[in-house]
Design an enzyme around this catalytic site. Structure first.
Site, PDB file in Angstrom:
ATOM      1  N   LEU A 206       0.860  -1.189   0.000  1.00  0.00           N
ATOM      2  CA  LEU A 206       0.000   0.000   0.000  1.00  0.00           C
ATOM      3  C   LEU A 206       0.891   1.230   0.000  1.00  0.00           C
ATOM      4  O   LEU A 206       1.689   1.390   0.928  1.00  0.00           O
ATOM      5  CB  LEU A 206      -0.797  -0.062   1.312  1.00  0.00           C
ATOM      6  CG  LEU A 206      -2.148   0.593   1.435  1.00  0.00           C
ATOM      7  CD1 LEU A 206      -3.101   0.099   0.365  1.00  0.00           C
ATOM      8  CD2 LEU A 206      -2.717   0.262   2.814  1.00  0.00           C
ATOM      9  N   HIS A 207       0.814   2.055  -1.008  1.00  0.00           N
ATOM     10  CA  HIS A 207       1.645   3.259  -0.954  1.00  0.00           C
ATOM     11  C   HIS A 207       1.093   4.432  -1.744  1.00  0.00           C
ATOM     12  O   HIS A 207       1.641   5.527  -1.702  1.00  0.00           O
ATOM     13  CB  HIS A 207       3.052   2.954  -1.473  1.00  0.00           C
ATOM     14  CG  HIS A 207       3.106   2.821  -2.972  1.00  0.00           C
ATOM     15  ND1 HIS A 207       2.691   1.687  -3.611  1.00  0.00           N
ATOM     16  CD2 HIS A 207       3.483   3.686  -3.935  1.00  0.00           C
ATOM     17  CE1 HIS A 207       2.826   1.849  -4.910  1.00  0.00           C
ATOM     18  NE2 HIS A 207       3.298   3.055  -5.140  1.00  0.00           N
ATOM     19  N   ARG A 208      -0.004   4.213  -2.480  1.00  0.00           N
ATOM     20  CA  ARG A 208      -0.481   5.281  -3.347  1.00  0.00           C
ATOM     21  C   ARG A 208      -0.977   6.478  -2.547  1.00  0.00           C
ATOM     22  O   ARG A 208      -1.749   6.306  -1.590  1.00  0.00           O
ATOM     23  CB  ARG A 208      -1.624   4.763  -4.207  1.00  0.00           C
ATOM     24  CG  ARG A 208      -1.257   4.824  -5.629  1.00  0.00           C
ATOM     25  CD  ARG A 208      -1.995   4.062  -6.587  1.00  0.00           C
ATOM     26  NE  ARG A 208      -1.072   3.140  -7.199  1.00  0.00           N
ATOM     27  CZ  ARG A 208      -0.046   3.498  -7.959  1.00  0.00           C
ATOM     28  NH1 ARG A 208       0.180   4.765  -8.242  1.00  0.00           N
ATOM     29  NH2 ARG A 208       0.763   2.604  -8.449  1.00  0.00           N
ATOM     30  N   ARG A 241       6.618   5.940   2.835  1.00  0.00           N
ATOM     31  CA  ARG A 241       5.529   6.916   2.840  1.00  0.00           C
ATOM     32  C   ARG A 241       4.363   6.419   3.720  1.00  0.00           C
ATOM     33  O   ARG A 241       3.796   7.173   4.506  1.00  0.00           O
ATOM     34  CB  ARG A 241       5.019   7.136   1.407  1.00  0.00           C
ATOM     35  CG  ARG A 241       3.740   7.961   1.333  1.00  0.00           C
ATOM     36  CD  ARG A 241       3.042   7.742  -0.002  1.00  0.00           C
ATOM     37  NE  ARG A 241       3.631   8.492  -1.101  1.00  0.00           N
ATOM     38  CZ  ARG A 241       3.375   9.772  -1.358  1.00  0.00           C
ATOM     39  NH1 ARG A 241       2.556  10.453  -0.604  1.00  0.00           N
ATOM     40  NH2 ARG A 241       3.925  10.359  -2.387  1.00  0.00           N
ATOM     41  N   ASP A 285      -2.206  -1.772  -3.910  1.00  0.00           N
ATOM     42  CA  ASP A 285      -2.619  -0.645  -4.756  1.00  0.00           C
ATOM     43  C   ASP A 285      -1.503  -0.343  -5.771  1.00  0.00           C
ATOM     44  O   ASP A 285      -1.465   0.717  -6.372  1.00  0.00           O
ATOM     45  CB  ASP A 285      -2.977   0.584  -3.917  1.00  0.00           C
ATOM     46  CG  ASP A 285      -1.810   1.125  -3.104  1.00  0.00           C
ATOM     47  OD1 ASP A 285      -0.685   0.571  -3.178  1.00  0.00           O
ATOM     48  OD2 ASP A 285      -2.018   2.119  -2.381  1.00  0.00           O
TER      49      ASP A 285
END
Ligand code: UD1
Length: 366
Positions: A206-208, A241, A285
């Site tokens: 998950l990083h978007r 992030r 994602d």
């Protein structure tokens, strides 16, 4: 003839590795081309960059622009300034960019304005969602590219619809899959993290920004992940992030304390491939992971409202569920229930895309 091959961020490295190797294979004592590897430095952490060079045996970059993080404008501007100087100094004939990160677009614009020809690898992918920075990067890069190398027929169609002349479009396959096929046996042989058993865990990435920068969305996603983890442990190699946001929103401690969610640092390429190749399902994602799971035949649940890689849903193992926790849970439970899913591998995802690209580029000058 001088080629610049550009990489900037983690998802670029697996795409350039086979191109670099294919060029080197064609290089002989009498060959009349040179290849320069440029790292923009968009990703600079050892875990997001150096490990990939080691794992994938990519030679050290000839030039590192060291741009680092920043706002989109700052990062893009720093890449452009550094890259322009490198182009003026070395005068390449071609600039090859891959993927859709800020470095891709920044180098394409810079090269084109200097009258240098641009080749884009992984052209024509479209999510049709201009709120994604990557979509802006894709569209800008494709407008400028002299040669557009595509991974599937749907991408060709997108380019045609945008009025791109047929001569610029080359359907070559997927260089990221070249890399996967080269390393998958080695990856499968690696030990799994302690306490994790083959096919009895999910992998989460998950990083978007659209998912992790908004507290409400991130909480909703983790609500679903926590519920799923009660039925299937979740291994979560976390992007810096995401860790920063979880910390900022006061969520990190609770997730770290969840026994069924294993939050670990980002993995190197081969370790991650090994982890994915043995898992029951992937929740993600990411863009590239949708393609990798399709080739591996692993169910992929993509927590985004759209995808620039629809071929993975049409013929692969991918399902798009958006960010609604109910849909995420339902998709995961359906995998656990063993509901059958059609899956095949897209045309030309066969390990030879980079060779095709290099042949076309060298033919341009034969
Ligand atoms: C970038 C790409 C994205 C890709 C992702 C894979 C763009 C617009 N986005 O997103 O398409 O899927 O890489 O990881 O190009 N950071 C570090 N160390 C690093 C690099 C970044 O800690 O080596 C942190 C910094 O706090 C930075 C943040 O991560 O501000 C975001 O990095 P950035 O390069 O802006 O974008 P990504 O989210 O990594």
């Amino acid at each position: 003839m001088k080629f610049f091959l550009v990489a900037g961020a983690r998802p670029n490295f697996m795409k350039i590795a086979p191109i670099m190797a294919a060029f080197r294979q064609r290089q002989t004592a009498i060959s009349d081309f040179e290849i320069f590897l440029i790292h923009t430095g968009q990703h600079y952490d050892a875990k997001l960059s150096d490990t990939f060079f080691t794992d994938l045996q990519i030679p050290q970059a000839d030039i590192n622009l060291g741009v680092g993080s920043g706002t989109h404008a700052q990062q893009t501007a720093r890449v452009m300034t550094g890259f322009e100087a490198a182009c003026l100094r070395e005068r390449p004939d071609w600039v090859i960019v891959v993927g859709d990160v800020n470095s891709t677009m920044a180098c394409a614009i810079t090269a084109k304005k200097l009258g240098i020809r641009v080749a884009h690898v992984e052209a024509g992918l479209r999510s049709k969602d201009m709120s994604m920075p990557e979509e802006i990067n894709r569209v800008c890069t494709d407008v400028l590219g002299d040669l557009l190398f595509t991974t599937d027929r749907l991408a060709d169609e997108n380019l045609r619809r945008e009025g791109v002349a047929e001569a610029r479009i080359h359907f070559v396959g997927n260089t990221m899959i070249d890399t996967l096929l080269l390393h998958v046996d080695r990856a499968r042989a690696l030990p799994l993290p302690e306490g994790i058993r083959k096919t009895e865990y999910a992998v989460l990435t998950l990083h978007r920004p659209g998912n992790v920068d908004d507290q409400k969305t991130l909480r909703a996603l983790f609500q679903a992940v926590q519920d799923i983890s009660r039925r299937l442990p979740v291994v979560f190699p976390a992007h810096p992030r995401t860790v920063a946001r979880l910390n900022e929103f006061g969520m990190l401690r609770a997730i770290e304390e969840e026994r069924a969610i294993r939050l670990i640092p980002p993995l190197g390429y081969v370790s991650f491939l090994g982890l994915v190749s043995h898992c029951r399902m992937v929740l993600t994602d990411s863009g590239g992971i949708q393609e990798e799971t399709t080739v591996l035949g692993i169910p992929c649940i993509t927590m985004r409202p759209n995808t620039e890689r629809p071929i993975t849903c049409e013929i692969g193992t991918n399902v798009l569920v958006g960010t609604d926790p109910n849909r995420i849970r339902a998709a995961a439970y359906s995998v656990l229930a063993g509901e059958p899913r059609r899956a095949s591998v897209p045309e030309k995802w066969d390990g030879h895309a980079a060779r095709r690209i290099v042949e076309i580029l060298l033919e341009e000058h034969a």
